[in-house]
Design an enzyme around this catalytic site. Structure first.
Site, PDB file in Angstrom:
ATOM      1  N   THR A  12       0.818  -1.219   0.000  1.00  0.00           N
ATOM      2  CA  THR A  12       0.000   0.000   0.000  1.00  0.00           C
ATOM      3  C   THR A  12       0.850   1.268   0.000  1.00  0.00           C
ATOM      4  O   THR A  12       0.468   2.278  -0.586  1.00  0.00           O
ATOM      5  CB  THR A  12      -0.932  -0.012   1.234  1.00  0.00           C
ATOM      6  OG1 THR A  12      -1.795  -1.135   1.105  1.00  0.00           O
ATOM      7  CG2 THR A  12      -1.768   1.243   1.342  1.00  0.00           C
ATOM      8  N   ASP A  89       0.218  -6.662   4.917  1.00  0.00           N
ATOM      9  CA  ASP A  89      -0.560  -7.902   5.074  1.00  0.00           C
ATOM     10  C   ASP A  89       0.307  -9.097   5.477  1.00  0.00           C
ATOM     11  O   ASP A  89      -0.150  -9.976   6.204  1.00  0.00           O
ATOM     12  CB  ASP A  89      -1.315  -8.236   3.782  1.00  0.00           C
ATOM     13  CG  ASP A  89      -2.460  -7.277   3.510  1.00  0.00           C
ATOM     14  OD1 ASP A  89      -2.721  -6.395   4.353  1.00  0.00           O
ATOM     15  OD2 ASP A  89      -3.102  -7.404   2.448  1.00  0.00           O
TER      16      ASP A  89
HETATM   17  N1  DAS Z   1      -2.870  -4.240   2.835  1.00  0.00           N
HETATM   18  C1  DAS Z   1      -1.897  -3.712   1.967  1.00  0.00           C
HETATM   19  C2  DAS Z   1      -0.744  -3.028   2.696  1.00  0.00           C
HETATM   20  O1  DAS Z   1      -0.926  -2.739   3.852  1.00  0.00           O
HETATM   21  C3  DAS Z   1      -1.540  -4.485   0.812  1.00  0.00           C
HETATM   22  C4  DAS Z   1      -0.313  -5.320   0.972  1.00  0.00           C
HETATM   23  O2  DAS Z   1      -0.074  -5.883   2.024  1.00  0.00           O
HETATM   24  O3  DAS Z   1       0.444  -5.352   0.001  1.00  0.00           O
HETATM   25  O4  DAS Z   1       0.255  -2.724   2.150  1.00  0.00           O
END
Ligand code: DAS
Length: 325
Positions: A12, A89
Protein backbone atom coordinates in the site's frame (compact mmCIF):
# COMPACT_ATOMS: atom_id res chain seq x y z
CA UNK A 1 29.22 3.98 -0.53
CA UNK A 2 25.69 4.84 0.55
CA UNK A 3 24.87 4.92 4.28
CA UNK A 4 21.43 3.46 3.91
CA UNK A 5 20.05 1.04 1.35
CA UNK A 6 16.32 1.08 0.71
CA UNK A 7 14.62 -1.76 -1.15
CA UNK A 8 10.96 -1.48 -2.06
CA UNK A 9 8.70 -4.50 -2.54
CA UNK A 10 5.33 -2.84 -3.34
CA UNK A 11 2.41 -2.80 -0.87
CA UNK A 12 0.00 0.00 0.00
CA UNK A 13 2.87 2.39 0.68
CA UNK A 14 3.58 2.24 -3.07
CA UNK A 15 -0.05 2.13 -4.23
CA UNK A 16 -2.13 4.67 -6.11
CA UNK A 17 -5.26 4.40 -8.22
CA UNK A 18 -5.11 5.18 -11.92
CA UNK A 19 -8.17 6.25 -13.92
CA UNK A 20 -10.31 3.21 -14.69
CA UNK A 21 -8.79 0.99 -11.98
CA UNK A 22 -11.14 -0.62 -9.46
CA UNK A 23 -8.75 0.06 -6.56
CA UNK A 24 -5.20 1.01 -5.75
CA UNK A 25 -2.30 -1.06 -7.13
CA UNK A 26 1.46 -0.86 -6.52
CA UNK A 27 3.16 1.63 -8.83
CA UNK A 28 5.53 3.91 -6.92
CA UNK A 29 9.25 3.28 -7.15
CA UNK A 30 11.82 3.54 -4.40
CA UNK A 31 12.73 7.01 -5.70
CA UNK A 32 9.06 8.12 -5.50
CA UNK A 33 8.77 6.93 -1.89
CA UNK A 34 11.92 8.77 -0.86
CA UNK A 35 10.82 11.95 -2.62
CA UNK A 36 7.66 11.98 -0.45
CA UNK A 37 9.58 11.96 2.87
CA UNK A 38 9.45 15.44 4.36
CA UNK A 39 12.67 17.02 5.65
CA UNK A 40 15.01 14.30 4.41
CA UNK A 41 18.55 15.18 5.51
CA UNK A 42 20.31 16.19 2.26
CA UNK A 43 23.63 14.96 3.70
CA UNK A 44 22.24 11.46 4.13
CA UNK A 45 23.49 9.16 1.43
CA UNK A 46 20.78 6.72 0.38
CA UNK A 47 20.79 4.12 -2.34
CA UNK A 48 17.39 2.82 -3.34
CA UNK A 49 16.13 0.05 -5.54
CA UNK A 50 12.71 -1.29 -6.50
CA UNK A 51 13.18 -5.00 -5.75
CA UNK A 52 9.56 -6.22 -6.18
CA UNK A 53 6.31 -4.48 -7.07
CA UNK A 54 3.55 -6.64 -5.59
CA UNK A 55 0.80 -6.81 -2.98
CA UNK A 56 2.38 -8.49 0.01
CA UNK A 57 0.08 -11.54 -0.02
CA UNK A 58 1.81 -12.42 -3.30
CA UNK A 59 5.35 -12.39 -1.90
CA UNK A 60 6.59 -15.98 -2.06
CA UNK A 61 9.20 -17.64 0.13
CA UNK A 62 11.41 -17.85 -2.96
CA UNK A 63 10.95 -14.06 -3.36
CA UNK A 64 12.01 -13.70 0.27
CA UNK A 65 15.17 -15.63 -0.50
CA UNK A 66 15.96 -13.08 -3.21
CA UNK A 67 15.13 -10.18 -0.88
CA UNK A 68 17.43 -11.70 1.76
CA UNK A 69 20.24 -11.97 -0.83
CA UNK A 70 19.68 -8.33 -1.79
CA UNK A 71 19.78 -7.17 1.83
CA UNK A 72 22.85 -9.34 2.57
CA UNK A 73 24.65 -7.74 -0.37
CA UNK A 74 23.80 -4.26 0.93
CA UNK A 75 25.09 -5.14 4.42
CA UNK A 76 28.27 -6.70 3.00
CA UNK A 77 28.90 -3.55 0.98
CA UNK A 78 29.03 -1.61 4.22
CA UNK A 79 25.48 -0.25 4.56
CA UNK A 80 24.88 1.37 7.93
CA UNK A 81 21.29 0.12 7.77
CA UNK A 82 18.95 -1.54 5.30
CA UNK A 83 15.30 -0.54 4.97
CA UNK A 84 12.63 -2.53 3.16
CA UNK A 85 9.19 -1.15 2.36
CA UNK A 86 6.37 -3.59 1.66
CA UNK A 87 2.72 -4.36 2.23
CA UNK A 88 1.56 -4.82 5.78
CA UNK A 89 -0.56 -7.90 5.07
CA UNK A 90 2.37 -10.31 5.28
CA UNK A 91 4.87 -8.15 7.19
CA UNK A 92 4.75 -10.32 10.33
CA UNK A 93 5.88 -13.27 8.20
CA UNK A 94 8.46 -11.60 5.96
CA UNK A 95 10.16 -9.70 8.81
CA UNK A 96 10.40 -12.92 10.85
CA UNK A 97 11.78 -14.80 7.82
CA UNK A 98 14.51 -12.18 7.42
CA UNK A 99 15.25 -12.11 11.15
CA UNK A 100 15.84 -15.87 11.24
CA UNK A 101 18.61 -15.57 8.65
CA UNK A 102 19.97 -12.07 9.36
CA UNK A 103 23.62 -12.32 10.45
CA UNK A 104 24.69 -8.66 10.46
CA UNK A 105 25.08 -5.98 13.10
CA UNK A 106 23.64 -3.58 10.58
CA UNK A 107 19.90 -3.20 11.36
CA UNK A 108 17.30 -4.29 8.83
CA UNK A 109 14.14 -2.22 9.20
CA UNK A 110 10.84 -3.07 7.55
CA UNK A 111 8.08 -0.51 7.11
CA UNK A 112 4.97 0.13 5.04
CA UNK A 113 1.66 1.96 5.17
CA UNK A 114 -2.01 1.34 5.82
CA UNK A 115 -3.20 4.25 3.66
CA UNK A 116 -2.42 4.44 -0.03
CA UNK A 117 -0.03 7.09 -1.25
CA UNK A 118 -2.71 9.10 -3.08
CA UNK A 119 -5.30 9.06 -0.26
CA UNK A 120 -5.95 11.62 2.49
CA UNK A 121 -3.18 11.67 5.09
CA UNK A 122 -1.06 8.79 3.80
CA UNK A 123 1.04 7.24 6.59
CA UNK A 124 3.75 5.92 4.26
CA UNK A 125 6.01 9.02 4.27
CA UNK A 126 5.82 9.29 8.08
CA UNK A 127 6.59 5.59 8.49
CA UNK A 128 9.54 5.78 6.11
CA UNK A 129 10.79 8.92 7.88
CA UNK A 130 10.61 7.09 11.24
CA UNK A 131 12.37 4.04 9.76
CA UNK A 132 15.15 6.35 8.51
CA UNK A 133 15.51 7.85 11.98
CA UNK A 134 15.97 4.38 13.48
CA UNK A 135 18.32 3.42 10.64
CA UNK A 136 20.55 6.41 11.39
CA UNK A 137 20.81 5.66 15.13
CA UNK A 138 23.97 3.96 16.39
CA UNK A 139 21.81 2.34 19.09
CA UNK A 140 19.93 0.35 16.41
CA UNK A 141 23.01 -1.73 15.60
CA UNK A 142 22.93 -5.36 16.67
CA UNK A 143 19.15 -5.42 16.99
CA UNK A 144 18.47 -7.59 13.95
CA UNK A 145 15.27 -7.16 11.98
CA UNK A 146 12.71 -4.66 13.26
CA UNK A 147 9.43 -3.28 12.00
CA UNK A 148 8.80 0.45 12.39
CA UNK A 149 5.16 1.46 11.94
CA UNK A 150 3.23 4.32 13.52
CA UNK A 151 6.46 5.41 15.29
CA UNK A 152 6.56 2.14 17.24
CA UNK A 153 9.51 -0.26 16.90
CA UNK A 154 8.53 -3.93 16.96
CA UNK A 155 10.68 -7.02 16.98
CA UNK A 156 10.17 -9.19 13.90
CA UNK A 157 9.39 -12.09 16.20
CA UNK A 158 6.59 -10.57 18.27
CA UNK A 159 4.87 -8.36 15.71
CA UNK A 160 1.31 -9.21 14.63
CA UNK A 161 -1.13 -7.40 12.37
CA UNK A 162 -4.26 -6.99 14.49
CA UNK A 163 -6.61 -4.79 12.46
CA UNK A 164 -7.34 -5.03 8.75
CA UNK A 165 -7.49 -1.26 8.21
CA UNK A 166 -6.37 0.81 11.20
CA UNK A 167 -3.06 2.69 10.99
CA UNK A 168 -2.47 1.39 14.54
CA UNK A 169 -2.68 -2.20 13.33
CA UNK A 170 0.57 -3.69 14.64
CA UNK A 171 0.99 -5.09 18.12
CA UNK A 172 3.78 -6.88 19.91
CA UNK A 173 1.20 -8.28 22.32
CA UNK A 174 1.95 -9.19 25.93
CA UNK A 175 5.66 -8.63 25.61
CA UNK A 176 5.32 -5.11 24.20
CA UNK A 177 7.31 -3.31 21.53
CA UNK A 178 11.07 -2.81 21.45
CA UNK A 179 10.79 0.95 21.52
CA UNK A 180 9.32 4.09 20.00
CA UNK A 181 10.55 6.91 17.84
CA UNK A 182 10.35 10.05 19.97
CA UNK A 183 11.38 13.49 18.74
CA UNK A 184 13.19 11.94 15.81
CA UNK A 185 15.22 9.28 17.61
CA UNK A 186 14.59 5.75 18.86
CA UNK A 187 13.92 5.24 22.56
CA UNK A 188 14.49 1.60 23.49
CA UNK A 189 12.47 -0.24 26.11
CA UNK A 190 14.86 -3.19 26.29
CA UNK A 191 18.46 -4.03 25.41
CA UNK A 192 19.50 -5.72 22.18
CA UNK A 193 19.22 -9.52 22.40
CA UNK A 194 21.87 -11.81 20.94
CA UNK A 195 20.78 -13.61 17.78
CA UNK A 196 21.60 -17.05 16.43
CA UNK A 197 21.02 -16.83 12.67
CA UNK A 198 20.21 -19.92 10.65
CA UNK A 199 22.48 -20.95 7.78
CA UNK A 200 21.25 -19.53 4.44
CA UNK A 201 18.30 -21.36 2.88
CA UNK A 202 19.37 -24.17 0.54
CA UNK A 203 15.97 -25.20 -0.80
CA UNK A 204 12.72 -23.46 -1.57
CA UNK A 205 10.61 -26.33 -2.84
CA UNK A 206 8.96 -27.40 0.39
CA UNK A 207 5.69 -26.10 1.78
CA UNK A 208 4.32 -26.03 5.33
CA UNK A 209 0.56 -26.20 5.88
CA UNK A 210 -1.39 -24.27 8.53
CA UNK A 211 -4.68 -25.77 9.63
CA UNK A 212 -7.05 -23.73 11.75
CA UNK A 213 -9.90 -25.45 13.57
CA UNK A 214 -13.48 -24.51 14.41
CA UNK A 215 -15.98 -26.46 16.48
CA UNK A 216 -17.39 -29.52 14.75
CA UNK A 217 -14.83 -29.42 11.93
CA UNK A 218 -14.33 -32.78 10.23
CA UNK A 219 -10.99 -34.59 9.98
CA UNK A 220 -10.87 -34.23 6.18
CA UNK A 221 -8.31 -31.39 5.97
CA UNK A 222 -6.25 -32.76 8.86
CA UNK A 223 -6.01 -36.20 7.24
CA UNK A 224 -5.05 -34.61 3.94
CA UNK A 225 -2.38 -32.30 5.42
CA UNK A 226 -0.76 -35.13 7.39
CA UNK A 227 -0.51 -37.42 4.38
CA UNK A 228 -0.01 -35.08 1.39
CA UNK A 229 3.59 -35.29 0.09
CA UNK A 230 3.58 -31.53 -0.63
CA UNK A 231 3.77 -30.65 3.06
CA UNK A 232 7.10 -31.00 4.84
CA UNK A 233 5.48 -29.96 8.14
CA UNK A 234 2.02 -29.06 9.46
CA UNK A 235 1.10 -26.32 11.93
CA UNK A 236 -2.15 -26.77 13.87
CA UNK A 237 -3.82 -23.53 14.99
CA UNK A 238 -5.72 -25.01 17.90
CA UNK A 239 -8.34 -23.76 20.32
CA UNK A 240 -7.22 -21.72 23.33
CA UNK A 241 -3.68 -22.65 24.30
CA UNK A 242 -3.45 -25.10 21.38
CA UNK A 243 -6.16 -27.75 21.75
CA UNK A 244 -7.92 -29.97 19.22
CA UNK A 245 -11.36 -31.57 19.42
CA UNK A 246 -11.02 -35.00 21.03
CA UNK A 247 -12.52 -36.81 18.04
CA UNK A 248 -9.75 -35.56 15.71
CA UNK A 249 -6.94 -37.00 17.81
CA UNK A 250 -7.16 -40.47 16.25
CA UNK A 251 -6.07 -38.85 12.97
CA UNK A 252 -2.85 -37.29 14.32
CA UNK A 253 0.17 -38.86 12.65
CA UNK A 254 3.62 -37.42 13.33
CA UNK A 255 5.56 -40.26 11.73
CA UNK A 256 6.40 -38.52 8.43
CA UNK A 257 6.85 -34.82 9.24
CA UNK A 258 6.95 -32.36 12.14
CA UNK A 259 3.52 -31.41 13.42
CA UNK A 260 3.32 -28.33 15.65
CA UNK A 261 0.45 -27.05 17.78
CA UNK A 262 -0.08 -23.32 18.37
CA UNK A 263 -2.84 -21.16 19.77
CA UNK A 264 -5.36 -19.72 17.33
CA UNK A 265 -5.74 -16.77 19.74
CA UNK A 266 -4.15 -13.46 18.85
CA UNK A 267 -1.81 -13.48 21.87
CA UNK A 268 -0.40 -15.82 24.49
CA UNK A 269 1.53 -19.09 24.31
CA UNK A 270 0.63 -22.67 23.50
CA UNK A 271 0.79 -24.41 26.87
CA UNK A 272 2.68 -27.62 27.70
CA UNK A 273 1.32 -28.96 30.95
CA UNK A 274 -1.89 -27.21 31.97
CA UNK A 275 -4.63 -29.41 30.44
CA UNK A 276 -4.67 -33.19 30.32
CA UNK A 277 -7.97 -34.11 28.56
CA UNK A 278 -8.16 -35.80 25.13
CA UNK A 279 -7.15 -33.17 22.54
CA UNK A 280 -5.16 -31.16 25.11
CA UNK A 281 -1.51 -30.17 24.90
CA UNK A 282 -0.56 -33.16 27.07
CA UNK A 283 -2.36 -35.51 24.66
CA UNK A 284 -0.84 -33.76 21.59
CA UNK A 285 2.70 -34.01 22.94
CA UNK A 286 2.19 -37.68 23.85
CA UNK A 287 1.41 -38.24 20.17
CA UNK A 288 4.61 -36.49 19.07
CA UNK A 289 3.21 -33.03 18.28
CA UNK A 290 5.65 -30.19 19.13
CA UNK A 291 4.54 -27.16 21.15
CA UNK A 292 4.68 -23.88 19.18
CA UNK A 293 5.43 -22.16 22.47
CA UNK A 294 5.12 -18.34 22.06
CA UNK A 295 4.81 -18.43 18.28
CA UNK A 296 1.46 -17.99 16.59
CA UNK A 297 0.69 -20.25 13.63
CA UNK A 298 2.12 -17.85 10.99
CA UNK A 299 5.43 -17.47 12.82
CA UNK A 300 5.66 -21.19 13.64
CA UNK A 301 5.14 -21.98 9.95
CA UNK A 302 7.94 -19.62 8.88
CA UNK A 303 10.27 -21.01 11.55
CA UNK A 304 9.89 -24.68 10.68
CA UNK A 305 10.03 -23.82 6.96
CA UNK A 306 13.30 -21.90 7.52
CA UNK A 307 14.84 -24.68 9.62
CA UNK A 308 14.01 -27.20 6.89
CA UNK A 309 15.35 -24.82 4.22
CA UNK A 310 18.60 -24.48 6.16
CA UNK A 311 18.89 -28.29 6.34
CA UNK A 312 19.66 -28.45 10.07
CA UNK A 313 20.40 -31.88 11.53
CA UNK A 314 18.16 -31.46 14.59
CA UNK A 315 15.07 -29.49 13.52
CA UNK A 316 13.31 -29.97 16.85
CA UNK A 317 16.17 -28.47 18.86
CA UNK A 318 16.46 -25.58 16.38
CA UNK A 319 12.70 -24.97 16.64
CA UNK A 320 12.62 -25.08 20.44
CA UNK A 321 15.60 -22.72 20.66
CA UNK A 322 13.69 -20.04 18.73
CA UNK A 323 10.04 -20.52 19.73
CA UNK A 324 10.17 -18.97 23.19
CA UNK A 325 9.73 -15.32 24.18
N1 DAS B 1 -2.87 -4.24 2.83
C1 DAS B 1 -1.90 -3.71 1.97
C2 DAS B 1 -0.74 -3.03 2.70
O1 DAS B 1 -0.93 -2.74 3.85
C3 DAS B 1 -1.54 -4.49 0.81
C4 DAS B 1 -0.31 -5.32 0.97
O2 DAS B 1 -0.07 -5.88 2.02
O3 DAS B 1 0.44 -5.35 0.00
O4 DAS B 1 0.26 -2.72 2.15
Amino acid sequence: MADIFIGTLGGTIAMTRAAGEGGVTPKLTAADLLAAVPGLDPALSVQSESVLQVASASISLRDMGRVLDWANRAASQGARAVILTQGTDSMEETAWFLDLFWAHDCPLIVTGAMRAADGAGPDGPANLAAALRVAQAESARGRGVMVVMNEVIHSAKRLRKTDSLSTDTFSSGTTGPLGRVIEGAPVWFRPAAPSDPLPAPQSFDHDVAILSFGIGQSAALLRHALSAPEFSAVVLAGFGSGHLPADLMAHIDTSTRPVIYCSRCSDGPATRATYGYPGSEVDLQARGVWPGDWLGPLKARILIWAIEAAGLADPRAAFEARAGV
